[in-house]
Design a protein around this motif. Structure first.
Motif, PDB file in Angstrom:
ATOM      1  N   ALA A 144      -7.661   5.972 -18.269  1.00 48.97           N
ATOM      2  CA  ALA A 144      -8.572   5.096 -17.521  1.00 48.97           C
ATOM      3  C   ALA A 144      -9.374   5.913 -16.516  1.00 48.97           C
TER       4      ALA A 144
ATOM      5  N   CYS B  61      -6.528   5.917  -5.294  1.00 47.23           N
ATOM      6  CA  CYS B  61      -5.381   6.152  -4.413  1.00 47.23           C
ATOM      7  C   CYS B  61      -4.097   5.841  -5.185  1.00 47.23           C
ATOM      8  N   TYR B  62      -3.262   6.852  -5.325  1.00 43.16           N
ATOM      9  CA  TYR B  62      -2.012   6.715  -6.085  1.00 43.16           C
ATOM     10  C   TYR B  62      -2.276   6.108  -7.462  1.00 43.16           C
ATOM     11  N   PHE B  63      -3.356   6.552  -8.073  1.00 42.08           N
ATOM     12  CA  PHE B  63      -3.680   6.076  -9.415  1.00 42.08           C
ATOM     13  C   PHE B  63      -2.743   6.762 -10.403  1.00 42.08           C
TER      14      PHE B  63
ATOM     15  N   ASN C  26      -3.115   6.649 -14.239  1.00 41.95           N
ATOM     16  CA  ASN C  26      -3.565   6.283 -15.587  1.00 41.95           C
ATOM     17  C   ASN C  26      -4.684   7.237 -15.995  1.00 41.95           C
TER      18      ASN C  26
ATOM     19  N   VAL D 240     -10.834   2.375  -7.303  1.00 46.51           N
ATOM     20  CA  VAL D 240     -10.297   1.938  -8.596  1.00 46.51           C
ATOM     21  C   VAL D 240      -8.771   1.877  -8.520  1.00 46.51           C
ATOM     22  N   GLY D 241      -8.205   0.777  -8.992  1.00 43.27           N
ATOM     23  CA  GLY D 241      -6.752   0.600  -8.881  1.00 43.27           C
ATOM     24  C   GLY D 241      -6.386   0.337  -7.437  1.00 43.27           C
ATOM     25  N   CYS D 242      -7.136  -0.569  -6.811  1.00 46.08           N
ATOM     26  CA  CYS D 242      -7.011  -0.766  -5.353  1.00 46.08           C
ATOM     27  C   CYS D 242      -5.783  -1.577  -4.971  1.00 46.08           C
TER      28      CYS D 242
ATOM     29  N   TYR E 101     -13.511   5.913 -16.223  1.00 39.82           N
ATOM     30  CA  TYR E 101     -14.305   5.601 -15.020  1.00 39.82           C
ATOM     31  C   TYR E 101     -15.215   6.779 -14.685  1.00 39.82           C
TER      32      TYR E 101
ATOM     33  N   LEU F 183       0.837  -1.204   0.000  1.00 36.93           N
ATOM     34  CA  LEU F 183       0.000   0.000   0.000  1.00 36.93           C
ATOM     35  C   LEU F 183       0.875   1.258   0.000  1.00 36.93           C
ATOM     36  N   TRP F 184       0.422   2.285  -0.735  1.00 39.29           N
ATOM     37  CA  TRP F 184       1.209   3.519  -0.816  1.00 39.29           C
ATOM     38  C   TRP F 184       0.922   4.487   0.321  1.00 39.29           C
TER      39      TRP F 184
ATOM     40  N   VAL G  63     -11.433  -2.342  -7.577  1.00 44.65           N
ATOM     41  CA  VAL G  63     -11.295  -2.752  -8.979  1.00 44.65           C
ATOM     42  C   VAL G  63      -9.818  -2.765  -9.351  1.00 44.65           C
ATOM     43  N   GLU G  64      -9.408  -3.767 -10.080  1.00 46.13           N
ATOM     44  CA  GLU G  64      -8.037  -3.858 -10.586  1.00 46.13           C
ATOM     45  C   GLU G  64      -8.031  -4.359 -12.031  1.00 46.13           C
ATOM     46  N   VAL G  65      -6.910  -4.115 -12.702  1.00 45.34           N
ATOM     47  CA  VAL G  65      -6.703  -4.684 -14.047  1.00 45.34           C
ATOM     48  C   VAL G  65      -5.676  -5.804 -13.959  1.00 45.34           C
TER      49      VAL G  65
HETATM   50  C1  LIG Z   1       0.439   2.784  -7.908  1.00 41.60           C
HETATM   51  S1  LIG Z   1      -0.737   1.508  -7.846  1.00 41.60           S
HETATM   52  C2  LIG Z   1      -1.670   1.956  -6.415  1.00 41.60           C
HETATM   53  C3  LIG Z   1      -2.308   0.776  -5.765  1.00 41.60           C
HETATM   54  C4  LIG Z   1      -3.070   1.102  -4.489  1.00 41.60           C
HETATM   55  N1  LIG Z   1      -4.180   1.987  -4.740  1.00 41.60           N
HETATM   56  C5  LIG Z   1      -2.165   1.675  -3.423  1.00 41.60           C
HETATM   57  O1  LIG Z   1      -2.328   2.850  -3.071  1.00 41.60           O
HETATM   58  O2  LIG Z   1      -1.289   0.937  -2.938  1.00 41.60           O
HETATM   59  C6  LIG Z   1      -1.882   1.869  -9.167  1.00 41.60           C
HETATM   60  C7  LIG Z   1      -2.813   0.716  -9.451  1.00 41.60           C
HETATM   61  O3  LIG Z   1      -3.743   1.093 -10.462  1.00 41.60           O
HETATM   62  C8  LIG Z   1      -4.036  -0.060 -11.217  1.00 41.60           C
HETATM   63  N2  LIG Z   1      -4.647   0.317 -12.507  1.00 41.60           N
HETATM   64  C9  LIG Z   1      -4.055   0.865 -13.593  1.00 41.60           C
HETATM   65  N3  LIG Z   1      -4.942   1.009 -14.606  1.00 41.60           N
HETATM   66  C10 LIG Z   1      -6.141   0.565 -14.127  1.00 41.60           C
HETATM   67  C11 LIG Z   1      -7.442   0.443 -14.676  1.00 41.60           C
HETATM   68  N4  LIG Z   1      -7.713   0.778 -15.952  1.00 41.60           N
HETATM   69  N5  LIG Z   1      -8.429  -0.068 -13.902  1.00 41.60           N
HETATM   70  C12 LIG Z   1      -8.173  -0.460 -12.622  1.00 41.60           C
HETATM   71  N6  LIG Z   1      -6.955  -0.375 -12.058  1.00 41.60           N
HETATM   72  C13 LIG Z   1      -5.951   0.118 -12.786  1.00 41.60           C
HETATM   73  C14 LIG Z   1      -2.679  -0.747 -11.354  1.00 41.60           C
HETATM   74  O4  LIG Z   1      -2.822  -2.119 -11.688  1.00 41.60           O
HETATM   75  C15 LIG Z   1      -2.084  -0.525  -9.979  1.00 41.60           C
HETATM   76  O5  LIG Z   1      -2.335  -1.604  -9.100  1.00 41.60           O
END
Ligand SMILES: C[S@@+](CC[C@H](N)C(=O)[O-])C[C@H]1O[C@@H](n2cnc3c(N)ncnc32)[C@H](O)[C@@H]1O
Length: 195
Positions: free
Chosen positions: A136, A129-131, A133, A62-64, A140, A35-36, A84-86
């Protein structure tokens, strides 16, 4: 694959001890493996108060990643949080870190099921959180029917790139409602509501 650091967190997770997770690991050098951002109890309370006053009773994140933040939010506030994750191949591989909530997996082109959830999200706070992209993120947001958006990430002084950033980085449709720093980490929780 077993990782001693992740195993320590998993043990506390099994004991439902989120307080010790945030206290003990918020500045641990390996923390970003799981986790960030590790919020304080005050931060969780802040989130709860914001969501209550904005009439939101659930969160979709999103991007959890591992879902550790999402699990801790639900434990600390009682608010249900989905994530949600990819890249299902990665998350189902033996190299992936542990996960703390069931992940909703999508392909990079949003799956119909996720679009359907986003379109029926009236009382939901959509959270990033720390997204990192932008295309994307826009996708959303375009399908999202709710009126609360939360962005957690680094302030400009931190010198870390995320997209979107917590401040001055969303369209004029969104009004900054309240924000709070996470400890003195230069990470911020920014809560927006739709104009
Ligand atoms: C830097 S990580 C942050 C993970 C988490 N939120 C944290 O704070 O530890 C960004 C996350 O966004 C996810 N991600 C990127 N594009 C995405 C998309 N289109 N839909 C869902 N998740 C996505 C990545 O797979 C990655 O796990």
């Amino acid at each position: 694959m077993r990782d001693p650091f992740a195993d320590e967190i998993l043990d506390l997770y099994k004991e439902k001890n989120w307080k010790e997770i945030v206290e003990k690991y918020h500045d641990h050098p390996e923390r970003s493996k799981v986790l960030w951002v590790f919020p304080t109890e005050d931060n969780f309370q802040f989130l709860k108060e914001c969501l209550d006053s904005l009439a939101c009773d659930k969160i979709m994140s999103v991007g959890c990643g591992t879902g550790l933040l999402e699990w801790m939010i639900s434990e600390a506030t009682g608010i249900p949080v989905s994530g949600v994750e990819v890249d299902s191949a990665w998350w189902n591989s033996k190299y992936a870190p542990p996960t703390f909530i069931p992940l909703l997996l999508t392909s990079s082109k949003l799956d119909k099921d996720i679009i359907n959830v986003l379109q029926n999200s009236t009382n939901t706070a959509l959270t990033f959180c720390y997204f990192n992209n932008r295309p994307a993120f826009e996708d959303y947001i375009n399908f999202f029917s709710g009126t609360c958006l939360i962005i957690i990430g680094p302030g400009d002084s931190k010198g870390v790139h995320t997209d979107p950033k917590p401040f001055n980085d969303v369209s004029e449709d969104w009004l900054l409602y309240k924000w709070q720093e996470v400890r003195s980490s230069s990470d911020f929780i920014a809560v927006y509501c739709k104009k």
